[in-house]
Every structure is written in structure tokens, then in C-alpha cells.
Scaffold this active site. Structure first.
Site, PDB file in Angstrom:
ATOM      1  N   HIS A 111       0.818  -1.211   0.000  1.00  0.00           N
ATOM      2  CA  HIS A 111       0.000   0.000   0.000  1.00  0.00           C
ATOM      3  C   HIS A 111       0.855   1.265   0.000  1.00  0.00           C
ATOM      4  O   HIS A 111       0.324   2.364   0.058  1.00  0.00           O
ATOM      5  CB  HIS A 111      -0.887  -0.006   1.240  1.00  0.00           C
ATOM      6  CG  HIS A 111      -0.077  -0.211   2.493  1.00  0.00           C
ATOM      7  ND1 HIS A 111       0.492  -1.425   2.810  1.00  0.00           N
ATOM      8  CD2 HIS A 111       0.293   0.637   3.471  1.00  0.00           C
ATOM      9  CE1 HIS A 111       1.166  -1.309   3.929  1.00  0.00           C
ATOM     10  NE2 HIS A 111       1.071  -0.059   4.360  1.00  0.00           N
ATOM     11  N   ASP A 288      -0.951  -4.094  -4.416  1.00  0.00           N
ATOM     12  CA  ASP A 288      -0.797  -5.492  -4.825  1.00  0.00           C
ATOM     13  C   ASP A 288      -2.079  -6.295  -4.648  1.00  0.00           C
ATOM     14  O   ASP A 288      -2.068  -7.537  -4.734  1.00  0.00           O
ATOM     15  CB  ASP A 288       0.367  -6.154  -4.092  1.00  0.00           C
ATOM     16  CG  ASP A 288       0.198  -6.172  -2.572  1.00  0.00           C
ATOM     17  OD1 ASP A 288      -0.447  -5.259  -2.036  1.00  0.00           O
ATOM     18  OD2 ASP A 288       0.703  -7.112  -1.933  1.00  0.00           O
ATOM     19  N   ASP A 290      -4.013  -7.184  -2.218  1.00  0.00           N
ATOM     20  CA  ASP A 290      -4.378  -8.104  -1.134  1.00  0.00           C
ATOM     21  C   ASP A 290      -5.237  -7.415  -0.079  1.00  0.00           C
ATOM     22  O   ASP A 290      -6.070  -8.039   0.557  1.00  0.00           O
ATOM     23  CB  ASP A 290      -3.146  -8.797  -0.521  1.00  0.00           C
ATOM     24  CG  ASP A 290      -2.086  -7.836  -0.005  1.00  0.00           C
ATOM     25  OD1 ASP A 290      -2.245  -6.611  -0.185  1.00  0.00           O
ATOM     26  OD2 ASP A 290      -1.094  -8.324   0.567  1.00  0.00           O
ATOM     27  N   ARG A 291      -5.060  -6.101   0.080  1.00  0.00           N
ATOM     28  CA  ARG A 291      -5.931  -5.376   1.022  1.00  0.00           C
ATOM     29  C   ARG A 291      -7.223  -4.950   0.329  1.00  0.00           C
ATOM     30  O   ARG A 291      -7.239  -4.771  -0.887  1.00  0.00           O
ATOM     31  CB  ARG A 291      -5.231  -4.125   1.543  1.00  0.00           C
ATOM     32  CG  ARG A 291      -3.986  -4.410   2.325  1.00  0.00           C
ATOM     33  CD  ARG A 291      -3.395  -3.149   2.891  1.00  0.00           C
ATOM     34  NE  ARG A 291      -2.243  -3.465   3.723  1.00  0.00           N
ATOM     35  CZ  ARG A 291      -1.842  -2.754   4.757  1.00  0.00           C
ATOM     36  NH1 ARG A 291      -2.485  -1.653   5.084  1.00  0.00           N
ATOM     37  NH2 ARG A 291      -0.800  -3.114   5.465  1.00  0.00           N
ATOM     38  N   LYS A 386      -3.923 -12.722   1.982  1.00  0.00           N
ATOM     39  CA  LYS A 386      -5.199 -12.034   2.007  1.00  0.00           C
ATOM     40  C   LYS A 386      -5.574 -11.689   0.576  1.00  0.00           C
ATOM     41  O   LYS A 386      -4.705 -11.625  -0.297  1.00  0.00           O
ATOM     42  CB  LYS A 386      -5.171 -10.818   2.911  1.00  0.00           C
ATOM     43  CG  LYS A 386      -4.059  -9.823   2.642  1.00  0.00           C
ATOM     44  CD  LYS A 386      -4.031  -8.812   3.771  1.00  0.00           C
ATOM     45  CE  LYS A 386      -3.010  -7.735   3.556  1.00  0.00           C
ATOM     46  NZ  LYS A 386      -1.665  -8.075   3.997  1.00  0.00           N
TER      47      LYS A 386
HETATM   48  C1  G16 Z   1       1.313  -6.578   5.826  1.00  0.00           C
HETATM   49  C2  G16 Z   1       0.960  -7.976   6.217  1.00  0.00           C
HETATM   50  C3  G16 Z   1      -0.325  -7.980   6.982  1.00  0.00           C
HETATM   51  C4  G16 Z   1      -0.261  -7.029   8.172  1.00  0.00           C
HETATM   52  C5  G16 Z   1       0.198  -5.662   7.735  1.00  0.00           C
HETATM   53  C6  G16 Z   1       0.473  -4.830   8.961  1.00  0.00           C
HETATM   54  O1  G16 Z   1       0.328  -6.098   4.937  1.00  0.00           O
HETATM   55  O2  G16 Z   1       0.822  -8.780   5.056  1.00  0.00           O
HETATM   56  O3  G16 Z   1      -0.593  -9.289   7.394  1.00  0.00           O
HETATM   57  O4  G16 Z   1      -1.484  -6.884   8.804  1.00  0.00           O
HETATM   58  O5  G16 Z   1       1.364  -5.761   6.971  1.00  0.00           O
HETATM   59  O6  G16 Z   1       1.098  -3.639   8.647  1.00  0.00           O
HETATM   60  P1  G16 Z   1       1.838  -2.819   9.783  1.00  0.00           P
HETATM   61  O7  G16 Z   1       2.944  -3.695  10.328  1.00  0.00           O
HETATM   62  O8  G16 Z   1       2.334  -1.603   9.079  1.00  0.00           O
HETATM   63  O9  G16 Z   1       0.786  -2.510  10.802  1.00  0.00           O
HETATM   64  P2  G16 Z   1       0.706  -5.570   3.487  1.00  0.00           P
HETATM   65  O10 G16 Z   1      -0.606  -5.372   2.804  1.00  0.00           O
HETATM   66  O11 G16 Z   1       1.460  -4.289   3.754  1.00  0.00           O
HETATM   67  O12 G16 Z   1       1.561  -6.636   2.877  1.00  0.00           O
END
Ligand code: G16
Length: 544
Positions: A111, A288, A290-291, A386
Site C-alpha cells: 500500500h 498489490d 491483497d488489502r 489475504k
Molecule cells: C502486511 C501484512 C499484513 C499485516 C500488515 C500490517 O500487509 O501482510 O498481514 O497486517 O502488513 O502492517 P503494519 O505492520 O504496518 O501494521 P501488506 O498489505 O502491507 O503486505
């Protein structure tokens, strides 16, 4: 090299990745951290969200794979594969010669923004399709500290990743194939095996159901057109920002109320009426894909509520779950809405640290079907990541149930500067509950008593591994919670996440503005943590 055990891989500014040997060191350290059979003669996926520097990185990784004895590399056309699609490809795709992938390098900073001055990232996913577990990421990190050399087939020509097809080379270790394939086919096939596409098509063709989907110029755009328009017959005008761009159109591909402004405005949030009638349903994805963020007409569904709603209705709504749920799980900072559903449906329930990798073990052991996180992530055991598009397909079916179930409010706050000192202070404070309550009562006498405080630690029920220092929790007598943790996904500085949650039993009060409803707890959180003293900030940088 900097510590690379972030929540999900290594994320840094592009200029850091462009330093001589920086990416190479990470890739070689990863090869060296894997068992030999997962490298020599193996099939690897290399792709990502298409952000700036991906194309260069792919050529480097291909050449290093050849030199390390990898047999074939699979690449989504133009280097594009969403994170959930990579997981699906590892688990489902069979090559023309019967080969299966044993892992993937995913090129994304999720993100975080993209472009020459913004972020790049890389992570490794294992043969189950999920992110590498801590034992592997720790080995990668150790290797990066001692690495002396890397292997690269400099003479291999660059591969044309825009054209579908297999190209064979004589690599230093024998025949080496690069297979460029359509980014969406395997993922679409999987979605069709999970959902009843005919029913969704019927719903989308109803004049009463209008929706819009915002890919924020991330890789979700490559799937949105294919699934929503070509497969499900939606109008193309339902799609916003669905052309993937290297810099995400200059925006921040983070699907929350702050960054997905265009969608939020179109859905009429914060307005009781508007000139143009908003669509019934809206959703957005991150870089990407997933969110995901889910919106109804003039309302927002918090991600914590999304996972609870999905779990509550899965068996009735999705053919894939028709024989029941094996169990459900949430990350620790995610609100307790899911706990309520699990109790009501008598389901196995797990609370894990932040990071999708922790769900993978539970799923592989057949203990969990549906899981989610407050950070806009929901998914199921159909893959080991996700899944933003899956969540959007589900939500269009489940929307009618949304309005009645939302009872828990959550909020997240960011700040920078002296984050570590603040956390150290909170670790020390949580061990003295009478002192905590004395301070809390001094701040707001109308707030409930803190009945438990700790630093969250998780013992994986499958492999027994222990993850420490996962955030500090303050649990209140009335079910409210305050959680503080350091983010693991930023590319610079330190960011504190503050999660504030209050359980509301009274349905007549559930529609309240969450900032108003949470105001007493916000005051307690900021003063208890001495936020301003440590960080110079009295208000969050982002609220989601
Ligand atoms: C990643 C992980 C997620 C997690 C998030 C937390 O998300 O894949 O499982 O919840 O980081 O982010 P932070 O540590 O900044 O709170 P993503 O979508 O950034 O790959």
C-alpha cells in the site's frame, strides 16, 4: 543491509534498492536460506504489482535464478501478478511440462506509494503459497549480514516479459526456461470454483444494484476488468482507476478513508444526501490487491467488522464453504467482533500476531477457514494470502447483512519520532496494573477499569514457535481495548499504530460517528502513553 524482517518482506525507497548489489544481496541471501531442492532444478514465480523498478528487478532476479540452478521462472505478463494471484499460481498452476512452482519472489511495497522517489519492496513466498515464516526470514536476515558473493548469469539476454510464451536458454547450469503467462487466468479459474458466478452476475445485472470498484491504479485493475466486466457483465463505468501504473497515478495505493478519497466521495460518505445518488456498494484495493476496503452507500465497513460478517455468513453465501468452517482467526489488534461470531457459531478461534504468515500454519493444519486483520485484509484458506478481489466478490453478496451487524468500532493512529522510547515506556507501565488504573481514572473517571495488560506473545499451536514483542494490550472491564504496536511495513522511520476499540451492545447506538464514540478512550490512550511528550504529536497522522 538493513534489517529485513518487516511484517511482510523488505520495503525501502527505490534509491536504496538501486544501490550497487542491494537487491542482489537480498535475492542471494534468500536462495541461500532455502533448502537446496527448493532452488536447484526448481520452478519459481517472479512478479508483482508492477510498481516502478519492477521491470529491472525481474531481469536481475531471472539472471540470478539461472546462475543458482533454478530450472524455470514463471512471470505474469508484463511482470504483473497480484499477491493473492501469486499464491494461487504457486498452489494451482501446472506448467506445460507438468511442473509446479516451489516459491515466489513478490515485488511489491503493498500500500506504499510507487515511483522513482517512492517505495519498492520484495518478499518471498513458500510452496504453500504463503509468506515465508519467521524461521526463514530470520535466516535471510542473518545471511544478508555475512554474504560475500552472489551468483548471476550476466550473459543471459533480457527476457521480453510483455509477450506470452516460453523462452529456453542454455544457462550456466543447463537448460533454463522463462515462461511468461496471462496474469489473470489461474486466479479467475480459482474464483469461479469458490463463488456462484451466475448468482453474482444476476445481482450485478439488477438495476437496483449499482457498484464501483477503485483499484487505485494498482495491479487489481488487471483482474477487475476481467472478472467484473468480462465474466460478470458489469458496466465498465463501474471501474475507477483500473489501469495499473508504475507510480499509481501519483497517489497512495492504500484503500482507506484517507487515501481512497475519490471512492469515498462517490459513495457519499459524510453526506446525508447528494446531487448524484451514490452506488449501493463500493470497494477498493491496495497496490498489490491483497488489502480491501468495503463501503456501502454513505457508510464504511471497518475491516474488523468485514471479517466478522464474512465468517457469520460464509456457509450460506459461498459454495466453497458449504460444508462448514474449520475455524476462524484474527490478528491481535483486530477488534473482537470475530470473537463474538465464533462464540455464537461455536467455531474454533485463534488470535495471532500481525502478519498474514501466522494464518498459514493454521490453514495448512486444517484449523482455520476464514481470517482477517484490521489493516484491511480478509481472506480464506483458498490461498495463503489475504485477497482483495475475493473479499469484494464476497461483500457484494453479503452487503444486505452488513448494516445490522456492525457493533464494534475501531480506529488506528500513526505517528513518527521516538516511537521506540514510547513503546519501552508502555512495556514497563503495563506490568503495574494498579498504577495503570490510577493514571486512567485520573484522566477520565467515566472510563472502565483496566482488568488486564500485557505484551502480546504468541505460541503457534501447530509448530510451537514463539513470537514475542507483538504489541502492548490494555483490556478494559467493559470489553474495550487499547493496543499499541510498531508498524512493520514502513520504508522509513518508525510508526506507532494505536488501535482503539469499544464494544457496543446497544443496536440504537451503533450508527454513531466512531471518532465521537471513542473520544474518551482516545484521550486515555494519548495521555496514558504520553504520546505528545514522546513524539511531539497530539493527534494522529492517519485515522482509518
Ligand atoms: C502486511 C501484512 C499484513 C499485516 C500488515 C500490517 O500487509 O501482510 O498481514 O497486517 O502488513 O502492517 P503494519 O505492520 O504496518 O501494521 P501488506 O498489505 O502491507 O503486505
Amino acid at each position: 543491509m538493513a534489517k529485513n524482517r518487516g511484517t511482510s518482506g523488505l520495503r525501502k525507497k527505490v534509491k536504496v534498492f538501486k544501490q550497487p548489489n542491494y537487491l542482489h544481496n537480498f535475492v542471494q541471501s534468500t536462495f541461500d536460506a532455502l533448502s537446496a531442492d527448493k532452488v536447484r532444478g526448481a520452478t519459481l514465480v517472479v512478479s508483482g504489482d508492477g510498481r516502478y523498478y519492477s521491470k529491472d528487478a525481474i531481469q536481475i532476479i531471472v539472471k540470478m535464478a539461472a546462475a543458482n540452478g533454478v530450472r524455470r521462472v514463471w512471470i505474469g505478463q508484463n511482470g504483473l501478478l497480484s499477491t493473492p494471484a501469486v499464491s494461487a499460481v504457486i498452489r494451482e498452476r501446472v506448467g506445460a511440462d507438468g511442473s509446479k512452482a516451489s516459491g515466489a519472489f513478490i515485488l511489491t511495497a503493498s500500500h506504499n506509494p510507487g515511483g522513482p522517489r517512492e517505495d519498492f519492496g520484495i518478499k518471498y513466498n513458500m510452496e504453500n503459497g504463503g509468506p515465508a515464516p519467521e524461521a526463514v526470514t530470520d535466516r535471510i536476515y542473518e545471511n544478508t549480514k555475512t554474504i560475500k558473493e552472489y551468483l548471476i548469469a550476466e550473459d543471459l539476454p533480457d527476457v521480453d516479459i510483455s509477450a506470452i510464451g516460453i523462452t529456453s536458454f542454455e544457462g550456466p547450469e543447463g537448460q533454463f526456461d522463462v515462461d511468461v503467462f496471462d496474469s489473470a487466468t489461474d486466479y479467475v479459474k480459482l474464483m469461479k470454483s469458490i463463488f456462484d458466478f451466475q448468482s453474482i452476475q444476476k445481482l450485478l445485472s439488477s438495476p437496483k444494484f449499482t457498484f464501483c470498484y477503485d483499484a487505485l491504479h494498482g495491479v487489481a485493475g488487471a483482474y477487475a476488468k476481467r472478472i467484473f466486466v468480462e465474466e460478470l457483465g458489469a458496466e465498465e463505468s463501474s471501474l475507477m482507476n483500473c489501469v495499473p501504473k508504475e507510480d499509481f497515478g501519483g497517489g497512495h495505493p492504500d484503500p482507506n478513508l484517507t487515501y481512497a478519497k475519490e471512492l469515498v466521495a462517490r459513495m457519499g460518505l459524510g453526506k446525508s444526501s447528494s446531487h448524484d445518488e451514490p452506488p449501493e456498494f463500493g470497494a477498493a484495493a491496495d497496490g498489490d490487491a491483497d488489502r480491501n476496503m468495503i463501503l456501502g452507500k454513505r457508510f464504511f465497513v471497518t475491516p474488523s467488522d468485514s471479517v466478522a460478517i464474512i465468517a457469520a455468513n460464509a456457509v450460506q453465501a459461498i459454495p466453497y464453504f458449504s460444508s462448514g468452517l474449520k475455524g476462524v482467526a484474527r490478528s491481535m489488534p483486530t477488534s473482537a467482533a470475530l470473537d463474538v461470531v465464533a462464540k455464537h457459531l461455536n467455531l474454533k478461534f485463534f488470535e495471532v500476531p500481525t502478519g498474514w504468515k501466522f494464518f498459514g500454519n493454521l490453514m495448512d493444519a486444517g484449523l482455520c477457514s476464514v481470517c482477517g486483520e484490521e489493516s484491511f485484509g480478509t481472506g480464506s484458506d483458498h490461498i495463503r494470502e489475504k485477497d482483495g478481489i475475493w473479499a469484494r466478490l464476497y461483500a457484494s453478496i453479503g452487503l444486505s447483512m452488513v448494516a445490522t451487524i456492525i457493533r464494534v468500532m475501531t480506529m488506528r493512529m500513526l505517528t513518527q519520532l521516538q516511537a521506540k522510547e514510547l513503546m519501552a515506556y508502555l512495556v514497563q507501565l503495563q506490568s503495574d496494573l494498579p498504577e495503570v488504573n490510577k493514571i486512567v481514572k485520573g484522566i477520565r473517571s467515566d472510563v472502565a477499569k483496566v482488568i488486564h495488560a500485557d505484551e502480546f506473545e504468541y505460541k503457534d499451536p501447530v509448530d510451537g514457535s514463539i513470537s514475542k514483542h507483538q504489541g502492548i494490550r490494555y483490556l478494559f472491564e467493559d470489553g474495550s481495548r487499547l493496543v499499541f504496536r510498531l508498524s512493520g511495513t514502513g520504508s522509513e522511520g518508525a510508526t506507532i499504530r494505536l488501535y482503539i476499540e469499544q464494544y457496543e451492545k446497544d443496536p440504537s447506538k451503533t450508527g454513531r460517528d466512531s471518532q465521537d464514540a471513542l473520544a474518551p478512550l482516545v484521550e486515555v490512550a494519548l495521555k496514558l502513553s504520553k504520546m505528545e511528550e514522546f513524539t511531539g504529536r497530539s493527534a494522529p497522522t492517519v485515522i482509518t
